[in-house]
Write an enzyme that holds these catalytic residues in place. Sequence first.
Site, PDB file in Angstrom:
ATOM      1  CG  HIS A 270      -2.055   0.938   1.117  1.00  0.00           C
ATOM      2  ND1 HIS A 270      -1.973   2.271   1.409  1.00  0.00           N
ATOM      3  CD2 HIS A 270      -3.309   0.731   0.660  1.00  0.00           C
ATOM      4  CE1 HIS A 270      -3.134   2.850   1.183  1.00  0.00           C
ATOM      5  NE2 HIS A 270      -3.971   1.939   0.711  1.00  0.00           N
ATOM      6  CG  ASP A 328      -8.182  -3.710  -3.237  1.00  0.00           C
ATOM      7  OD1 ASP A 328      -7.372  -2.785  -3.030  1.00  0.00           O
ATOM      8  OD2 ASP A 328      -9.384  -3.524  -3.497  1.00  0.00           O
TER       9      ASP A 328
END
Length: 393
Positions: A270, A328
């Site tokens: 991320h 996700d």
Amino acid sequence: KTGHFTYDPGFTSTASCSSKITYIDGDEGILLYRGYPIEQLAEKCDFLEVSYLLLKGELPNGAEMRRFVGDVGQHVMIHEQIARFYSGFRRDAHPMAILVGVVGALSAFYHDAIDIYSVEDRNLTAIRLIAKMPNIVAMSYKYSTGRPFMYPKRKLGYAENFMRMMMGDPCDDYIANPVLVRALDRILILHADHEQNASTSTVRLAGSSGANPYACVAAGIACLWGAAHGGANEAVLNMLEHIGDVSKIPEYVAKAKNKNDSFRLMGFGHRVYKNYDPRAKLMRQTCHEVLDELNLKDDPLFKLAMELERIALEDEYFVEKKLYPNVDFYSGIVLRALGIPTEMFTAIFALARSVGWIAQWDEMISDPEQKIGRPRQLYRGVSTRDVKTISQR
Ligand code: SDX
């Protein structure tokens, strides 16, 4: 981390904007919507309550919630001419391509009626978008299957209505499993907003020129589509299906670590979280609940995902670079368990994030100090030179 936030001058000098909506601490794995921890919102609220919070800054009381649900209910219908937009697409068009087109085209319907500097018009724009997105997204799926579009039912909850329009058809009463409805509602909450991510920054930049808000949201949808951003949940499932077997995991983990190989472990890493994404923890819990409810715990793809997570979390490359599973990684598995086709995953992310986009757009437009965004660059081209005529070149 609680009470009044003090800014580190160094941080504000690099910040692209200031906002009161969402706070992220990537090192501590903290995510707050208007000061409330995402863990508590996911546990105690539904998506429309969280939408109200993101838009208004406070959680609604009973009367405010009833009014908000009523307002959204008044705008759930889609103009019949908008339904005709879909027939212009190929049946196999990606749902995100359809969403960019249809949501952008809403500006053709509501362009003249919007004064973006009117609070009432901005409130109505937010309500319209929240109300119509579930149907627009569900229609992009139904169109691809050739099955009829469904009209929403005002008596159903937000997530339940969406599931009915996605999975049901006019010939029978679609009764959604409440455990699955709650799981979808939680997915929407976890994806509603996330500070100045790429797609939200796109909406803000487009909106800073005074462009029509529906066109700005369409720009956000386009940006979210990328596999490095919102397209990751679809890419996670494609990756898991490509890896295929637990025995292949070490080979793909090695590829992901190889700088000369473009392969990345989708669903890991991320831009901001250098700790576990708090949404991923909640999504993982939801994943287990759904797979238990559907008796899919032995689902080979889920078992593959869990083994990949275990191996990656033990691998020193991932540990050292702080590459944890992100939201996700699990949301794709949950959506697949809900029976939602892979190509619809990012469209559902867009459904959820459209609330964050319109809340951030509203915050920006309502700021009297707001100016048009104009990022500058570090010029690395050639210095000034004179033009030679073509015969001299
Ligand atoms: C979302 O911004 C947001 O808030 C986004 C989002 C939201 O809610 O809006 O949270 C939603 O987009 C989540 C992210 C979904 N994307 C993916 O899962 C795709 C896979 N992830 C990678 O593409 C990547 O992790 C990014 C794009 C998410 C972040 O990339 P960065 O900025 O390069 O990450 P980094 O600087 O922390 O990388 C550190 C190192 C780099 O190697 P070096 O240059 O140091 O040698 O780790 C490597 C990266 O190359 N790396 C990976 C990796 N992610 C980063 N290596 C293998 N697999 C990965 N997934």
